[in-house]
Design a protein around this motif. Structure first.
Motif, PDB file in Angstrom:
ATOM      1  N   ASN A  71     -14.339  -8.475 -25.525  1.00 12.61           N
ATOM      2  CA  ASN A  71     -14.366  -6.882 -25.400  1.00 12.61           C
ATOM      3  C   ASN A  71     -14.805  -6.324 -26.676  1.00 12.61           C
ATOM      4  O   ASN A  71     -15.214  -6.784 -27.352  1.00 12.61           O
ATOM      5  CB  ASN A  71     -12.741  -6.664 -25.162  1.00 12.61           C
ATOM      6  CG  ASN A  71     -11.881  -7.029 -26.117  1.00 12.61           C
ATOM      7  OD1 ASN A  71     -12.333  -7.665 -27.390  1.00 12.61           O
ATOM      8  ND2 ASN A  71     -10.566  -7.113 -25.839  1.00 12.61           N
ATOM      9  N   GLN A  72     -14.450  -5.028 -26.713  1.00 11.07           N
ATOM     10  CA  GLN A  72     -15.033  -4.472 -27.711  1.00 11.07           C
ATOM     11  C   GLN A  72     -14.513  -4.892 -29.114  1.00 11.07           C
ATOM     12  O   GLN A  72     -15.427  -5.082 -29.990  1.00 11.07           O
ATOM     13  CB  GLN A  72     -14.496  -2.685 -27.718  1.00 11.07           C
ATOM     14  CG  GLN A  72     -14.926  -1.775 -28.914  1.00 11.07           C
ATOM     15  CD  GLN A  72     -14.295  -0.444 -28.917  1.00 11.07           C
ATOM     16  OE1 GLN A  72     -13.423  -0.039 -27.798  1.00 11.07           O
ATOM     17  NE2 GLN A  72     -14.676   0.244 -30.027  1.00 11.07           N
TER      18      GLN A  72
ATOM     19  N   SER B  28     -25.031  -2.786 -32.836  1.00 10.10           N
ATOM     20  CA  SER B  28     -24.302  -3.223 -31.741  1.00 10.10           C
ATOM     21  C   SER B  28     -22.851  -2.812 -31.848  1.00 10.10           C
ATOM     22  O   SER B  28     -22.120  -2.671 -30.792  1.00 10.10           O
ATOM     23  CB  SER B  28     -24.496  -4.729 -31.453  1.00 10.10           C
ATOM     24  OG  SER B  28     -23.776  -5.509 -32.388  1.00 10.10           O
ATOM     25  N   ILE B  29     -22.377  -2.871 -32.879  1.00 13.26           N
ATOM     26  CA  ILE B  29     -20.835  -2.445 -33.216  1.00 13.26           C
ATOM     27  C   ILE B  29     -20.565  -0.982 -32.520  1.00 13.26           C
ATOM     28  O   ILE B  29     -19.864  -0.565 -31.974  1.00 13.26           O
ATOM     29  CB  ILE B  29     -20.383  -2.604 -34.568  1.00 13.26           C
ATOM     30  CG1 ILE B  29     -20.572  -4.210 -35.149  1.00 13.26           C
ATOM     31  CG2 ILE B  29     -19.091  -1.991 -34.998  1.00 13.26           C
ATOM     32  CD1 ILE B  29     -20.152  -4.246 -36.689  1.00 13.26           C
TER      33      ILE B  29
ATOM     34  N   ALA C  87     -23.643  -3.817 -25.649  1.00 16.51           N
ATOM     35  CA  ALA C  87     -23.577  -4.078 -27.019  1.00 16.51           C
ATOM     36  C   ALA C  87     -24.138  -5.522 -27.103  1.00 16.51           C
ATOM     37  O   ALA C  87     -25.008  -5.924 -27.947  1.00 16.51           O
ATOM     38  CB  ALA C  87     -22.338  -3.947 -27.596  1.00 16.51           C
TER      39      ALA C  87
ATOM     40  N   ASP D 210     -20.196   0.709 -24.679  1.00 14.67           N
ATOM     41  CA  ASP D 210     -20.369  -0.194 -23.406  1.00 14.67           C
ATOM     42  C   ASP D 210     -20.465  -1.567 -24.096  1.00 14.67           C
ATOM     43  O   ASP D 210     -21.569  -2.063 -24.726  1.00 14.67           O
ATOM     44  CB  ASP D 210     -21.494   0.098 -22.757  1.00 14.67           C
ATOM     45  CG  ASP D 210     -21.823  -0.782 -21.493  1.00 14.67           C
ATOM     46  OD1 ASP D 210     -21.314  -1.878 -21.584  1.00 14.67           O
ATOM     47  OD2 ASP D 210     -22.570  -0.466 -20.660  1.00 14.67           O
ATOM     48  N   PRO D 211     -19.386  -2.452 -24.211  1.00 12.43           N
ATOM     49  CA  PRO D 211     -19.363  -3.903 -24.605  1.00 12.43           C
ATOM     50  C   PRO D 211     -20.579  -4.738 -24.020  1.00 12.43           C
ATOM     51  O   PRO D 211     -21.219  -5.517 -24.962  1.00 12.43           O
ATOM     52  CB  PRO D 211     -18.068  -4.468 -24.355  1.00 12.43           C
ATOM     53  CG  PRO D 211     -17.113  -3.303 -24.246  1.00 12.43           C
ATOM     54  CD  PRO D 211     -18.108  -1.935 -23.667  1.00 12.43           C
ATOM     55  N   THR D 212     -20.767  -4.638 -22.871  1.00 12.35           N
ATOM     56  CA  THR D 212     -21.981  -5.223 -22.189  1.00 12.35           C
ATOM     57  C   THR D 212     -23.295  -4.973 -22.873  1.00 12.35           C
ATOM     58  O   THR D 212     -24.230  -5.878 -23.306  1.00 12.35           O
ATOM     59  CB  THR D 212     -21.790  -5.277 -20.736  1.00 12.35           C
ATOM     60  OG1 THR D 212     -20.663  -5.877 -20.372  1.00 12.35           O
ATOM     61  CG2 THR D 212     -22.995  -6.310 -20.075  1.00 12.35           C
TER      62      THR D 212
ATOM     63  N   ALA E 171     -20.752  -1.070 -28.851  1.00 15.99           N
ATOM     64  CA  ALA E 171     -19.639  -1.621 -28.168  1.00 15.99           C
ATOM     65  C   ALA E 171     -18.532  -0.632 -27.966  1.00 15.99           C
ATOM     66  O   ALA E 171     -17.888  -0.774 -26.990  1.00 15.99           O
ATOM     67  CB  ALA E 171     -19.103  -2.776 -28.843  1.00 15.99           C
ATOM     68  N   ALA E 172     -18.535   0.550 -28.675  1.00 18.06           N
ATOM     69  CA  ALA E 172     -17.478   1.543 -28.400  1.00 18.06           C
ATOM     70  C   ALA E 172     -17.503   2.114 -27.288  1.00 18.06           C
ATOM     71  O   ALA E 172     -16.888   2.801 -26.767  1.00 18.06           O
ATOM     72  CB  ALA E 172     -17.561   2.427 -29.699  1.00 18.06           C
TER      73      ALA E 172
ATOM     74  N   ILE F   3     -16.340  -8.313 -29.890  1.00 17.09           N
ATOM     75  CA  ILE F   3     -17.601  -8.057 -30.047  1.00 17.09           C
ATOM     76  C   ILE F   3     -17.991  -7.517 -31.372  1.00 17.09           C
ATOM     77  O   ILE F   3     -18.772  -7.920 -32.247  1.00 17.09           O
ATOM     78  CB  ILE F   3     -18.209  -7.181 -29.020  1.00 17.09           C
ATOM     79  CG1 ILE F   3     -18.294  -8.011 -27.613  1.00 17.09           C
ATOM     80  CG2 ILE F   3     -19.745  -6.863 -29.335  1.00 17.09           C
ATOM     81  CD1 ILE F   3     -18.661  -7.202 -26.472  1.00 17.09           C
ATOM     82  N   SER F   4     -16.946  -6.632 -31.583  1.00 14.51           N
ATOM     83  CA  SER F   4     -17.212  -5.866 -33.067  1.00 14.51           C
ATOM     84  C   SER F   4     -17.012  -6.865 -34.311  1.00 14.51           C
ATOM     85  O   SER F   4     -17.702  -6.986 -35.171  1.00 14.51           O
ATOM     86  CB  SER F   4     -16.365  -4.585 -33.006  1.00 14.51           C
ATOM     87  OG  SER F   4     -16.578  -3.634 -32.032  1.00 14.51           O
TER      88      SER F   4
END
Length: 214
Positions: free
Chosen positions: A116-117, A173-174, A184, A180-182, A177-178, A120-121
């Motif tokens: 998830n966000q 990408s961080i 990112a 859209d995680p995909t 991700a806030a 991924i972050s």
């Protein structure tokens, strides 16, 4: 005493050997994070392929992290191809890089468990810090005149751009991700064309430098 210090500064073999060893262990730990699925009691073994397929995220994380650590290993190698000696500051910066490399398996496990966000972050953050530590290592070596003679300022700048490119993509990408995680995760695909372009520029710069009269 001065001669002993000079020999110590010139010896980079052990530093490189330590770095290769830590990177190799980090890559090995990646596959150890992939768990073997357990067939529930009373169930048929015929469901095993389905259970393995459900682990696709673990396999993706393994391959992705393997390739990224491999990329950082190649960039690290390019650093020490041009370094002729080192000092205490360079040693500590190299240890900082290895500290981050050794943390990548944890970031990978968190990402594959929670894609998830947040997961991924954190994963992108670990990889960004790893790349930034390598860029800092190169910048320090160039400022302290630890690089071999004959490197033009253009070569130094192109190399620095190569070291900064990957962490900047992960930082981007961080932010993505806030929203859209995909998306990112898809931004990580930018690593391939960007690194290919910078590698091409580096080769051109090295060829131009070799053609200049000594």
């Amino acid at each position: 005493m001065q001669q002993l210090f000079r020999r110590d500064a010139d010896e980079t073999d052990r530093l490189i050997a330590l770095s290769d060893g830590v990177i190799a262990i980090a890559i090995t730990l990646l596959v150890l994070e992939i768990t073997v699925p357990t067939v529930p009691a009373g169930s048929s073994l015929s469901i095993l392929p389905e259970l393995v397929m459900e682990q696709w995220d673990e396999f993706v994380g393994y391959v992705l992290s393997f390739l990224i650590i491999g990329l950082y290993w190649m960039l690290h190698r390019h650093v020490f191809v041009h370094i002729e000696q080192h000092d205490r500051g360079l040693l500590w910066l190299n240890l900082l890089f290895l500290l981050m490399v050794a943390f990548v398996p944890y970031g990978t496990s968190l990402f594959t468990t929670y894609p998830n966000q947040f997961g991924i972050s954190v994963y992108a953050g670990v990889l960004a810090l790893t790349g930034l530590s390598l860029a800092l290592l190169w910048n320090y070596a160039s400022r302290q005149d630890l690089l071999e003679e004959g490197l033009t300022s253009r070569i130094v700048l192109v190399q620095e751009a190569r070291f900064l490119a990957s962490p900047l993509v992960f930082i981007l990408s961080i932010a993505v991700a806030a929203v859209d995680p995909t998306l990112a995760v898809l931004t990580w695909g930018l690593l391939l064309p960007i690194n290919a372009m910078l590698q091409s520029r580096l080769v051109d710069s090295l060829e131009q430098a070799s053609q200049q009269p000594q």
